[in-house]
Design an enzyme around this catalytic site. Structure first.
Site, mmCIF file in Angstrom:
data_model
loop_
_atom_site.group_PDB
_atom_site.id
_atom_site.type_symbol
_atom_site.label_atom_id
_atom_site.label_comp_id
_atom_site.label_asym_id
_atom_site.label_seq_id
_atom_site.Cartn_x
_atom_site.Cartn_y
_atom_site.Cartn_z
ATOM 1 N N HIS A 132 0.817 -1.227 0.000
ATOM 2 C CA HIS A 132 0.000 0.000 0.000
ATOM 3 C C HIS A 132 0.851 1.279 0.000
ATOM 4 C CE1 HIS A 132 -3.709 -2.155 0.486
ATOM 5 N NE2 HIS A 132 -3.360 -2.675 1.641
ATOM 6 N N ASP A 141 -2.827 -10.746 -2.307
ATOM 7 C CA ASP A 141 -3.373 -10.195 -1.061
ATOM 8 C C ASP A 141 -4.822 -9.766 -1.333
ATOM 9 O OD1 ASP A 141 -2.212 -8.815 1.711
ATOM 10 O OD2 ASP A 141 -3.889 -7.694 0.841
ATOM 11 N N HIS A 178 -6.334 -7.203 -0.467
ATOM 12 C CA HIS A 178 -6.464 -5.761 -0.722
ATOM 13 C C HIS A 178 -5.720 -5.381 -2.000
ATOM 14 C CE1 HIS A 178 -6.775 -6.294 3.716
ATOM 15 N NE2 HIS A 178 -7.808 -5.485 3.540
HETATM 16 ZN ZN LIG Z 1 -4.161 -7.258 2.726
#
Ligand SMILES: [Zn+2]
Length: 344
Positions: A124, A161, A163
């Protein structure tokens, strides 16, 4: 088959207290690898700290200074999700440097594949900011490092993942030398990763976002791997495959709403390994991202190592999802993605 792993107690020094992304995650993985004797079958790779120059391959000087100074001042919350302790900067340097070392070990032929068991996670983190438990973008840094050091023309990153790896997506959005594929729950944190975003300019088509509705399990993930990820990676023909391995799509993970089993992860890893064997001499590097149910995480990481070692009998002590609600119909999504990415 020589499989390397990166681990060091320095990663436990990123002290996040009661946060879900805590040192207990790596402790659970390492004690399971110890208990099962698997660690004896792996080649240890010693991490080092990434240099400022290496961090700068992805991050602005102001962001690097901000993280260094935040640690120096005792840490604290950077945003609603992301927290630091005094030693987090050091741990983050070793997380990025650990993945660089794993990549070097694979590229230099010391091991066939490697898995960097590091934290804080990275996918991220953007050029300018920490977010989503991530301080520096480990996989983006190691990918840029490998492109430069080994003069590789093409690297593929597969991110499973739960996300969307918005930081990695951003880092390579206009880079035709890096294919980024992401399977992620959508809409969900951080809100990015729409299927229509496919890269810009010369890099059009090298970002492959696969936004999945909540509730997807092994069948849906494997369908997406077979119909979308395998053909796009094959067409891209990478010289190295990097993986953002997050185990938060597991059905018993509290952070998301997917239904993947340990066997499902093993199957995905088998597919990715098959691509590496077919396209790039087996060169394959894994980076740990998320995964917050400690048992599911530890068992899934072990299953990943088992597949990398060439084993076919993979333990799944937690079994299939016991949830009885139906899985979503993703056939229309697959059809749209095939059209967007010219796979039909
Ligand atoms: Zn994640």
């Amino acid at each position: 088959m020589k499989v390397g792993y990166v681990y060091d107690p320095v990663y436990l020094k990123h002290d996040t207290g009661q946060h879900v992304e805590n040192a207990g995650r790596l402790e659970a993985i390492i004690s399971h690898l110890d208990r099962t004797g698997l660690k004896e079958e792996l080649v240890p790779i010693k991490p080092r700290a990434a240099t400022a120059e290496e961090l700068s391959l992805v991050h602005d000087a102001s962001h690097i200074a901000h993280i260094r100074e935040a640690a120096h001042e005792g840490g604290g919350w950077l945003d609603a999700d992301t927290v630091m302790s005094p030693d987090s900067y050091e741990a983050a340097l070793y997380a990025a440097g650990g993945l660089i070392k794993a990549t070097e070990a694979v590229m230099d032929g010391e091991v066939d594949s490697a898995f960097a068991l590091v934290r804080p996670p990275g996918h991220h983190a953007t050029a300018k900011r920490a977010m989503g438990f991530c301080l520096f973008n480990n996989i983006a840094i190691a990918t840029r490092y490998a492109l430069a050091k080994y003069k590789l023309e093409r690297i593929a990153i597969v991110d499973f993942d739960v996300h969307h790896g918005n930081g990695t997506h951003e880092a390579f959005y206009d880079n035709p030398g890096v294919l980024y594929t992401s399977t992620h729950e959508y809409p969900f944190y951080p809100g990015t990763g729409d299927e229509s975003e496919t890269g810009s300019g010369q890099a059009r088509g090298t970002t492959v976002n696969i936004p999945l509705p909540a509730g997807c399990g092994d069948d849906e993930y494997l369908a997406v791997f077979e119909r979308i990820i395998v053909p796009v990676v094959r067409r891209f023909n990478p010289r190295l495959i990097m993986v953002s391995a997050g185990y938060d799509p597991h059905w018993d993970d509290g952070l998301a709403m997917m239904q993947v089993s340990i066997s499902g992860f093993a199957r995905m890893v088998q597919i990715i390994k098959g691509l590496a064997d077919e396209l790039c001499w087996g060169r394959l590097v894994f980076a740990l991202e998320g995964g917050y149910n400690l048992n599911a995480l530890a068992y899934s990481v072990k299953a990943t190592f088992d597949v990398l070692l060439g084993k076919t009998d993979i333990a799944d002590p937690l079994g299939k999802s016991p949830h009885r609600f139906g899985t979503p119909d993703i056939a229309p999504l697959i059809k749209r993605l095939e059209a967007i990415h010219h796979l039909v």
